[in-house]
Design an enzyme around this catalytic site. Structure first.
Site: not given
Length: 258
Positions: A143, A156
Site C-alpha cells: 500500500s 495499518y
C-alpha cells in the site's frame, strides 16, 4: 512490450485474499492471461463461486479455503504443488483509524499477523515451488501506507511498512535465483469492503473516506497493474509500482469535489 505467455511449469498462480476486491479481480486477470488460478481465502463460499465463474468462462480455477495466519494449514496447502509460477500475497486489510495513544493493540496485532506474517507464511512455504518452476514471481500487494505515514493510520501503516520491507529484503536475498519479487503499492482504492471493515461496519464512516473523490481506483485497476507486472518477460522485474488515482497526490492530499 508484449505480455509473456506462462510456460507449463510456471502456469499455476496462487492468489490469497481472493474472496473479493483486489484478490478476486486479480484472479480474473491472471486467468485471462493464461494462468491456472488457485483461489485462497477464509470465505469458502466466495472463492467457490469465483472458481465456478472462471471455469464456466473456459479458464481453470480451484478454490482452497485457507487462513494465511495458520502456518500448519499453509504448509499443508503447499504440499499440493510440485511447482508454482506466481504467488500473489494479497490477503490483508486495515482495522480502525485511532491515534497511537488510543489504538487497540489487538487490532495492531491482527493487522500485522495478516499483512506481514501471512505473507511470510505463504512466501516461505511456496518459495521452493516457485524456484522449481524455473520462472517464478512473488507479488506483495502492499500500500502507499507502506511508504509514508498519516494520522490515524499507524497500525495499518506499520503493517504495510513490514510488507514492503519483506519484499525488498527477499529480493536482495534471492537475487540470482529464477524468482522475481514484485511489490504493488495501491493508493486510494474503493472496494465493497475495505473501508467498511476498517470502520467495523460503519457505513457512514466508510463512505466519508471516498467523499468528493470523483474516481478512486477500482479493484480492477489494481488487478490490471498486477497482471501487467506478472506478464512482463522473465528478465524484467517490476521492483515497486505505486499506483494512485489522479485525485490523490499523497496519503494526506486528496482532491475532493465540493
Amino acid at each position: 512490450m508484449a505480455a509473456a505467455t506462462p510456460s507449463a511449469a510456471s502456469r499455476i498462480a496462487v492468489v490469497t485474499g481472493a474472496s473479493g476486491g483486489i484478490g478476486a479481480a486479480t484472479a480474473r486477470g491472471l486467468a485471462e492471461a493464461g494462468y491456472r488460478v488457485v483461489l485462497t481465502a477464509r470465505r469458502k463460499d466466495r472463492i467457490e463461486a469465483l472458481a465456478e465463474e472462471l471455469n464456466a468462462a473456459g479458464h481453470t480455477a480451484t478454490a482452497y479455503p485457507l487462513d494465511v495466519t495458520d502456518r500448519a494449514a499453509v504448509d499443508e496447502f503447499a504440499t499440493a504443488f510440485k511447482t508454482v509460477g506466481v504467488l500473489v500475497n494479497n490477503a490483508g486489510g486495515a482495522l480502525g483509524a485511532d491515534p497511537v495513544a488510543t489504538g487497540d493493540p489487538e487490532d495492531w496485532r491482527r493487522m500485522y499477523e495478516t499483512n506481514v506474517i501471512g505473507t511470510l507464511h505463504l512466501t516461505q512455504a511456496l518459495l521452493p515451488k516457485l524456484e522449481a518452476s524455473g520462472d517464478g514471481t512473488v507479488v506483495v500487494v502492499s500500500s502507499t501506507a507502506g511508504h509514508s505515514t498519516y494520522e490515524g493510520g499507524a497500525g495499518y501503516v506499520a503493517a504495510k511498512h513490514g510488507a514492503h520491507v519483506l519484499a525488498e529484503t527477499l529480493r536482495l536475498e534471492i537475487v540470482g535465483r529464477p524468482v522475481r519479487v514484485v511489490e504493488i503499492a495501491p493508493g486510494m482504492v474503493k472496494t465493497d469492503e475495505f473501508a467498511l471493515t476498517r470502520f467495523g461496519g460503519d457505513e457512514a464512516k466508510a463512505a466519508k473516506v471516498y467523499e468528493g473523490v470523483a474516481e478512486p481506483l477500482t479493484a480492477a485497476d489494481v488487478a490490471d497493474t498486477i497482471t501487467w507486472a506478472v506478464t512482463r518477460p522473465s528478465h524484467v522485474n517490476i521492483d515497486l509500482l505505486v499506483v494512485r488515482p489522479r485525485a490523490q497526490a499523497s496519503n494526506s492530499k486528496v482532491h475532493r469535489e465540493r
